[in-house]
Design a protein around this motif. Structure first.
Motif, PDB file in Angstrom:
ATOM      1  N   LEU A  35      38.550  40.027  35.422  1.00 44.49           N
ATOM      2  CA  LEU A  35      37.046  39.614  35.609  1.00 44.49           C
ATOM      3  C   LEU A  35      37.105  39.099  37.096  1.00 44.49           C
ATOM      4  O   LEU A  35      37.651  38.210  37.456  1.00 44.49           O
ATOM      5  CB  LEU A  35      36.262  38.856  34.854  1.00 44.49           C
ATOM      6  CG  LEU A  35      35.929  39.409  33.476  1.00 44.49           C
ATOM      7  CD1 LEU A  35      35.138  38.629  32.685  1.00 44.49           C
ATOM      8  CD2 LEU A  35      35.588  40.935  33.552  1.00 44.49           C
ATOM      9  N   PRO A  36      36.549  39.740  38.219  1.00 46.69           N
ATOM     10  CA  PRO A  36      36.569  39.231  39.620  1.00 46.69           C
ATOM     11  C   PRO A  36      35.648  37.943  39.616  1.00 46.69           C
ATOM     12  O   PRO A  36      34.494  37.802  39.012  1.00 46.69           O
ATOM     13  CB  PRO A  36      35.780  40.233  40.543  1.00 46.69           C
ATOM     14  CG  PRO A  36      36.030  41.579  39.595  1.00 46.69           C
ATOM     15  CD  PRO A  36      35.995  41.264  38.132  1.00 46.69           C
ATOM     16  N   SER A  50      34.379  36.593  41.988  1.00 50.22           N
ATOM     17  CA  SER A  50      33.129  36.737  42.734  1.00 50.22           C
ATOM     18  C   SER A  50      31.943  37.523  41.911  1.00 50.22           C
ATOM     19  O   SER A  50      30.866  37.241  42.211  1.00 50.22           O
ATOM     20  CB  SER A  50      33.383  37.481  43.992  1.00 50.22           C
ATOM     21  OG  SER A  50      33.977  38.989  43.672  1.00 50.22           O
ATOM     22  N   ALA A  51      32.315  38.448  40.949  1.00 54.29           N
ATOM     23  CA  ALA A  51      31.315  38.991  40.151  1.00 54.29           C
ATOM     24  C   ALA A  51      30.548  37.782  39.303  1.00 54.29           C
ATOM     25  O   ALA A  51      29.481  38.256  38.761  1.00 54.29           O
ATOM     26  CB  ALA A  51      31.827  40.274  39.482  1.00 54.29           C
ATOM     27  N   LEU A  52      31.257  36.778  38.983  1.00 55.33           N
ATOM     28  CA  LEU A  52      30.622  35.840  37.775  1.00 55.33           C
ATOM     29  C   LEU A  52      29.920  34.805  38.636  1.00 55.33           C
ATOM     30  O   LEU A  52      29.094  33.884  38.039  1.00 55.33           O
ATOM     31  CB  LEU A  52      31.816  35.102  37.331  1.00 55.33           C
ATOM     32  CG  LEU A  52      32.702  35.938  36.423  1.00 55.33           C
ATOM     33  CD1 LEU A  52      33.828  35.234  35.731  1.00 55.33           C
ATOM     34  CD2 LEU A  52      31.983  36.545  35.433  1.00 55.33           C
ATOM     35  N   PRO A  83      26.835  34.980  40.252  1.00 52.83           N
ATOM     36  CA  PRO A  83      25.376  35.235  39.803  1.00 52.83           C
ATOM     37  C   PRO A  83      25.309  34.724  38.455  1.00 52.83           C
ATOM     38  O   PRO A  83      23.915  33.560  38.337  1.00 52.83           O
ATOM     39  CB  PRO A  83      25.048  36.489  39.537  1.00 52.83           C
ATOM     40  CG  PRO A  83      26.148  37.357  40.772  1.00 52.83           C
ATOM     41  CD  PRO A  83      27.280  36.526  40.580  1.00 52.83           C
ATOM     42  N   TYR A  93      40.331  30.788  46.505  1.00 52.20           N
ATOM     43  CA  TYR A  93      39.258  30.723  46.226  1.00 52.20           C
ATOM     44  C   TYR A  93      38.168  29.933  46.712  1.00 52.20           C
ATOM     45  O   TYR A  93      36.989  30.147  46.609  1.00 52.20           O
ATOM     46  CB  TYR A  93      39.016  30.716  44.669  1.00 52.20           C
ATOM     47  CG  TYR A  93      39.645  31.738  43.965  1.00 52.20           C
ATOM     48  CD1 TYR A  93      39.423  32.894  43.841  1.00 52.20           C
ATOM     49  CD2 TYR A  93      40.989  31.271  43.255  1.00 52.20           C
ATOM     50  CE1 TYR A  93      40.011  34.029  42.718  1.00 52.20           C
ATOM     51  CE2 TYR A  93      41.392  32.255  42.203  1.00 52.20           C
ATOM     52  CZ  TYR A  93      40.877  33.398  42.184  1.00 52.20           C
ATOM     53  OH  TYR A  93      41.762  34.382  41.371  1.00 52.20           O
ATOM     54  N   VAL A 117      35.123  32.030  48.475  1.00 53.25           N
ATOM     55  CA  VAL A 117      34.169  32.467  47.529  1.00 53.25           C
ATOM     56  C   VAL A 117      33.485  31.586  46.748  1.00 53.25           C
ATOM     57  O   VAL A 117      32.312  31.574  46.539  1.00 53.25           O
ATOM     58  CB  VAL A 117      35.443  33.121  46.266  1.00 53.25           C
ATOM     59  CG1 VAL A 117      34.240  33.755  45.414  1.00 53.25           C
ATOM     60  CG2 VAL A 117      35.867  34.537  46.963  1.00 53.25           C
TER      61      VAL A 117
END
Length: 277
Positions: free
Chosen positions: A128-129, A131-133, A135, A216, A219
């Protein structure tokens, strides 16, 4: 004299070729000389491109421009504040990941029962990326330092646990069987054989994942940050302050280099039985 030149050339090539034997050590003085030459070569090329006018300062500032900007940021205290904030986030997230991932990874690589229990979840989450987590992390944790530490933790924990498990799984079974044959108990095999044999690889993996933690950083400081080296880079990007961007990158690179050398020193000091030592 002319007849002797080909022989001298062959001897020279043979001498140089000795330094290209796979996994063979070279003299420490030669190693340091090559390192220094490579670093100076990069700086010389940088100076030629910038001072020679081959590249616009908008794309690549000169060393003096970056040094001047760095001194200005240091004098007004902002560079120290940004560096302190980022190092706290990086080391906190990485340390938390290491404390949990190392023992779990050793258990996962040594016992198939633990592997069957943990590996599916780890394999799912590690793709899972991060950055997508973000939110979800903001929703669960909120905006603040804890959210940034969580980004670093997620980015390193699931990768580190698999790296450690792989090291543990590749400890020679013959070594364990020999210990059992000599009368060692299961607890002694784990504490005296398995874990010491795993530690050199674990130390290397900790060094590698520390580098990942730094990657990271931007990010982690992407949302609602007001300090940090990642914030400095992103804020400078909005105004096209390339010199400030390079200052942030230089500081991250130097901190990463210092951390990497520290891990190599720690490897030599704490693990004298390691093949690398």
């Amino acid at each position: 004299m002319q007849g002797g030149r080909p022989g001298a050339g062959r001897r020279f090539l043979k001498g140089v070729g000795e330094y290209f034997q796979p996994q063979e050590a070279i003299p420490g003085s030669l190693y340091r000389t090559i390192m220094l030459t490579g670093g100076l070569g990069a700086v010389v090329l940088w100076c030629i491109l910038t001072y020679g006018g081959f590249v616009s300062p908008l794309f690549l500032p000169s060393p003096t421009d970056i040094l001047r900007t760095g001194v200005e940021l240091y004098r007004d205290g902002s560079l120290i504040a940004h560096t302190r904030a980022s190092t706290f986030v990086i080391f906190s997230g990485w340390a938390l990941a290491a404390v949990l991932a190392v023992p779990l990874g050793i258990l996962m690589g040594s016992f198939k029962v633990v592997e069957a229990l943990i590996e599916p979840v780890v394999d799912f989450v590690r793709y899972l990326p991060v950055s997508a987590l973000i939110p979800l992390l903001i929703l669960y944790i909120g905006i603040g330092t804890a959210e940034k530490i969580a980004v670093i933790f997620i980015g390193t924990f699931f990768q580190l646990i698999l790296l450690v498990a792989d090291v543990s799984a590749h400890v020679s079974k013959d070594l364990l069987d020999a210990a059992y044959t000599l009368g060692a108990s299961r607890s002694h095999v784990i504490t005296r054989i398995l874990i010491p044999a795993t530690l050199p690889g674990v130390m290397d993996n900790l060094r590698i994942t520390m580098g990942w933690a730094w990657t990271y950083l931007v990010v982690a400081e992407l949302v609602a940050a007001d300090r940090g080296l990642g914030y400095l880079i992103l804020d400078s990007m909005r105004g096209l302050f390339t010199d400030r961007i390079f200052v942030g990158l230089m500081v991250i690179g130097l901190l990463g280099l210092a951390t990497d050398q520290f891990f190599k020193w720690l490897h030599r000091v704490l693990l004298p039985w390691s093949p690398k030592v």
